[in-house]
Design a protein around this motif. Structure first.
Motif: not given
Length: 189
Positions: A51-73
């Motif tokens: 997620r950090l590679q997809e959103h470089p320098g945007q930790l909050r966004r990468a963490a939100v994306e991880l949380a979404k995937v984590w919850r749905q997968d």
């Protein structure tokens, strides 16, 4: 800061595990730590790094994306780990329930000894002159004394205002290493 104890039930499997990891160094350095299943924690590190590679320098966004995937997968949702991720300006807890938490006072802790560590850190924050690294070490020492699933083989990582990563550790004594890291952490508060 993290302890090094890995347990399987009531048995200590490894006393010196590394539960902290440098996640990214460019464009913004970030760190992560986990509690829970080791394999699950390492899997989450890999997913967050993607997620950090997809959103470089945007930790909050990468963490939100991880949380979404984590919850749905279907597979990820069964992982038994919790993460704390941080850069120089943000510190977040990411849980398997899809939660992204950021406490008002900046004190985070996860794992078996987390309640002891949080209580101790919040109390120590009122002591004048204590540096953040000293507070973290003292709080972890208290947690290690009270929780059988927490040991005193501590390691720490720090991101200074200049973006430099610092690290160190202590075994049992909780002695501070790296005064520069302590000063940089103090500047962040």
């Amino acid at each position: 800061m993290a302890d090094g104890q890995i347990t399987a039930g009531s048995k200590v499997v490894k006393p010196n595990a590394r539960k902290l990891r440098r996640l990214a160094t460019e464009p913004v350095p970030s760190l992560g730590g986990f509690a829970g299943s080791t394999a699950d924690g390492l899997t989450l590190f890999e997913r967050l790094e993607q997620r950090l590679q997809e959103h470089p320098g945007q930790l909050r966004r990468a963490a939100v994306e991880l949380a979404k995937v984590w919850r749905q997968d279907r597979i990820l949702r069964h992982l038994e780990a919790t993460m704390i991720v941080a850069d120089a300006t943000t510190c977040l807890e990411v849980s398997g329930r899809g939660e992204l938490l950021e406490p008002a006072d900046g004190v985070h802790a996860i794992g078996s000894g987390s309640r002891f560590a949080i209580a101790a850190a919040r109390a120590l924050m009122t002591v004048p002159g204590l540096q953040p690294l000293d507070i973290a070490q003292r709080a972890m020492r208290i947690a290690a004394e009270k929780c059988v699933y927490t040991n005193s083989n501590f390691i720490w990582e720090c991101i200074g205002q200049d973006g430099q990563l610092q690290s160190g550790g202590s075994s049992g004594s909780g002695s501070s290493q790296g005064g520069a890291a302590t000063q940089q952490q103090q500047q962040q508060q």
